[in-house]
Scaffold this active site. Structure first.
Site, mmCIF file in Angstrom:
data_model
loop_
_atom_site.group_PDB
_atom_site.id
_atom_site.type_symbol
_atom_site.label_atom_id
_atom_site.label_comp_id
_atom_site.label_asym_id
_atom_site.label_seq_id
_atom_site.Cartn_x
_atom_site.Cartn_y
_atom_site.Cartn_z
ATOM 1 N N SER A 157 27.630 15.452 -7.628
ATOM 2 C CA SER A 157 27.596 15.227 -6.916
ATOM 3 C C SER A 157 27.122 15.982 -4.747
ATOM 4 O O SER A 157 28.044 16.384 -4.724
ATOM 5 C CB SER A 157 27.851 13.561 -5.583
ATOM 6 O OG SER A 157 27.888 13.716 -4.807
ATOM 7 N N THR A 182 36.408 18.577 -20.142
ATOM 8 C CA THR A 182 35.124 20.206 -19.470
ATOM 9 C C THR A 182 35.709 20.223 -20.741
ATOM 10 O O THR A 182 36.757 21.253 -21.667
ATOM 11 C CB THR A 182 34.920 21.001 -18.396
ATOM 12 O OG1 THR A 182 34.240 22.212 -19.249
ATOM 13 C CG2 THR A 182 36.861 21.767 -18.683
ATOM 14 N N ASP A 212 34.853 23.726 -21.571
ATOM 15 C CA ASP A 212 34.922 25.333 -21.115
ATOM 16 C C ASP A 212 36.600 25.461 -21.419
ATOM 17 O O ASP A 212 36.698 27.112 -21.724
ATOM 18 C CB ASP A 212 34.800 25.306 -19.958
ATOM 19 C CG ASP A 212 32.866 25.596 -19.203
ATOM 20 O OD1 ASP A 212 32.464 25.458 -20.605
ATOM 21 O OD2 ASP A 212 32.373 25.519 -18.327
ATOM 22 N N ARG A 233 24.633 32.459 -40.975
ATOM 23 C CA ARG A 233 25.101 33.045 -41.191
ATOM 24 C C ARG A 233 24.525 33.422 -42.863
ATOM 25 O O ARG A 233 24.225 34.636 -43.163
ATOM 26 C CB ARG A 233 27.036 32.863 -41.478
ATOM 27 C CG ARG A 233 27.363 34.158 -42.318
ATOM 28 C CD ARG A 233 29.107 33.279 -42.530
ATOM 29 N NE ARG A 233 29.194 34.114 -41.761
ATOM 30 C CZ ARG A 233 29.996 35.231 -41.661
ATOM 31 N NH1 ARG A 233 30.116 35.563 -43.000
ATOM 32 N NH2 ARG A 233 30.884 36.023 -40.825
ATOM 33 N N GLN A 237 26.200 21.851 -28.027
ATOM 34 C CA GLN A 237 27.659 22.602 -27.867
ATOM 35 C C GLN A 237 28.301 21.244 -26.586
ATOM 36 O O GLN A 237 29.865 21.002 -26.712
ATOM 37 C CB GLN A 237 28.408 24.081 -27.209
ATOM 38 C CG GLN A 237 27.675 24.661 -28.045
ATOM 39 C CD GLN A 237 27.940 26.245 -27.241
ATOM 40 O OE1 GLN A 237 28.734 26.628 -27.117
ATOM 41 N NE2 GLN A 237 26.585 26.556 -26.830
HETATM 42 O O1 F6P Z 1 30.887 22.745 -17.886
HETATM 43 C C1 F6P Z 1 30.385 22.822 -18.670
HETATM 44 C C2 F6P Z 1 28.979 23.506 -18.758
HETATM 45 O O2 F6P Z 1 28.675 23.142 -20.428
HETATM 46 C C3 F6P Z 1 28.541 25.570 -18.958
HETATM 47 O O3 F6P Z 1 30.090 26.196 -21.086
HETATM 48 C C4 F6P Z 1 27.030 25.306 -18.497
HETATM 49 O O4 F6P Z 1 27.711 26.319 -18.356
HETATM 50 C C5 F6P Z 1 26.896 24.175 -18.165
HETATM 51 O O5 F6P Z 1 27.913 23.490 -18.118
HETATM 52 C C6 F6P Z 1 25.828 24.006 -17.843
HETATM 53 O O6 F6P Z 1 25.571 22.804 -17.586
HETATM 54 P P1 F6P Z 1 24.169 22.271 -17.215
HETATM 55 O O7 F6P Z 1 24.362 21.133 -17.938
HETATM 56 O O8 F6P Z 1 24.359 21.763 -15.822
HETATM 57 O O9 F6P Z 1 23.433 23.101 -17.279
#
Ligand code: F6P
Length: 329
Positions: free
Chosen positions: A79, A132, A134, A161, A261
């Site tokens: 937001s 998250t 990350d 692979r 992912q």
């Molecule tokens: O922060 C999580 C994440 O998946 C990051 O790894 C990635 O860079 C980003 O969000 C992508 O964001 P969006 O889904 O807004 O493109």
């Protein structure tokens, strides 16, 4: 830290990028709160929903059958309006309409930044949970969603692979992480890749070219290179084309794993982490202490002030980077 006051109505929301395990965290927050005789509300779409007053009462049954689901039943958003004073005032009014006195905010650094500001401005206790993929949050060894994300990425690389090996191809595989290389590092180690390009490190493409030339001389044409999307040399596509310009004899392909992912059923580790942190967040709110983020450090739940969680980084383990290089040779 907010002043201690008696709490009996709290709300939970998810914000920023979704992460597998957020639902397990919501479930834990809701059921712990109810077990402590609190009224618990869910705010849809993070800070956006808070501004809009999109708030619902949650009961035990509302969080049944969600522990195994990816995404977030409360939806999520980023937001811009919440970054303004007017936006935050509207959000506060929405909370007051339900007499909500404490919040659990599940998300990443952006979520914590908003929570710090909001909590201080309106003296409302907020506890953050690191949600998250990350793993870039200070104050916890692992964030909710990271384990699932790396397992998804490793599974994807294993599949690549097979075909890379069958065709003797050089694959550049891009994983997420604009500012943080955790996903790339763990995926690279877990999938036995030749090289890992991280956002934190200035990889030299020349080093990779020398390595590939050496591999080429010994007829090893199949190689896997993991690239974090935030690497300084560019994404997998750019690095692949730079390499292609400089060496011949390799059949170069690129795969971007992308948002795959972020989805999927959370791993058991993510579910347990989310459950533990969600439970502790409510205990923390009951004790009246907000302005902190919950995390797991060396197996124990700890609370880190938002200020530190936001300003400090979760550094990549240098030993792991060195080990990854050594194992790839
Ligand atoms: O922060 C999580 C994440 O998946 C990051 O790894 C990635 O860079 C980003 O969000 C992508 O964001 P969006 O889904 O807004 O493109």
């Amino acid at each position: 830290m907010s002043k201690t006051k008696k709490i009996n109505k709290v709300a939970v929301f998810t914000s920023g990028g979704d992460a597998p395990g957020m639902n397990a965290a919501i479930r834990s927050v809701v059921r712990t709160a109810i077990s402590q005789d609190l009224h618990i509300f869910g705010i849809n779409q993070g800070y956006h929903g808070m501004i809009e007053g999109d708030i619902i009462r949650l009961e035990r049954k509302d969080v049944g059958n969600i522990i195994q689901r990816g995404g977030t039943i409360l939806k999520t958003a980023r937001s811009q309006e919440f970054m303004t004073k007017e936006g935050r005032e509207k959000a506060y009014d929405s909370l007051m309409a339900y007499d909500i006195q404490g919040l659990v905010a599940i998300g990443g650094n952006g979520t914590y930044t908003g929570a710090l500001k909001f909590g201080e401005e309106f003296n409302i206790p907020i506890v953050g949970l690191p949600g998250t993929i990350d793993n870039d949050i200070f104050g916890t060894d692992f964030s909710i969603g990271f384990d699932t994300a790396i397992n998804t990425a490793v599974e994807a690389v294993d599949k690549i692979r097979d075909t890379a090996d069958s065709h003797n191809r050089l694959f550049f595989i891009e994983v997420m992480g604009r500012h943080s290389g955790f996903i790339a590092l763990y995926t690279g180690i877990g999938s036995g890749s030749s090289t890992i390009f991280l956002p934190e490190i200035e990889n030299d493409i020349e080093d990779l070219i020398q390595l590939l030339k050496k591999e080429g001389r010994r007829k090893k044409l199949f190689n896997l290179v993991i690239v974090a999307e935030g690497n300084k040399n560019g994404g997998a596509m750019e690095i692949a084309s730079k390499v292609k310009e400089q060496i011949t004899g390799f059949d170069v392909k690129v795969a971007v794993i992308g948002h795959l992912q972020r989805g999927g059923s959370p791993t058991a580790n993510d579910r347990v982490l989310a459950s533990r942190l969600g439970h502790s967040a409510i205990e923390q709110l009951i004790s009246g202490k907000g302005g902190v983020a919950a995390g797991l450090v060396n197996g124990k739940v700890v609370f880190t002030p938002f200020k530190d969680a936001i300003s400090k980084t979760n550094p990549l383990n240098k030993d792991l980077i060195e080990m990854a290089q050594l194992l790839a040779l």
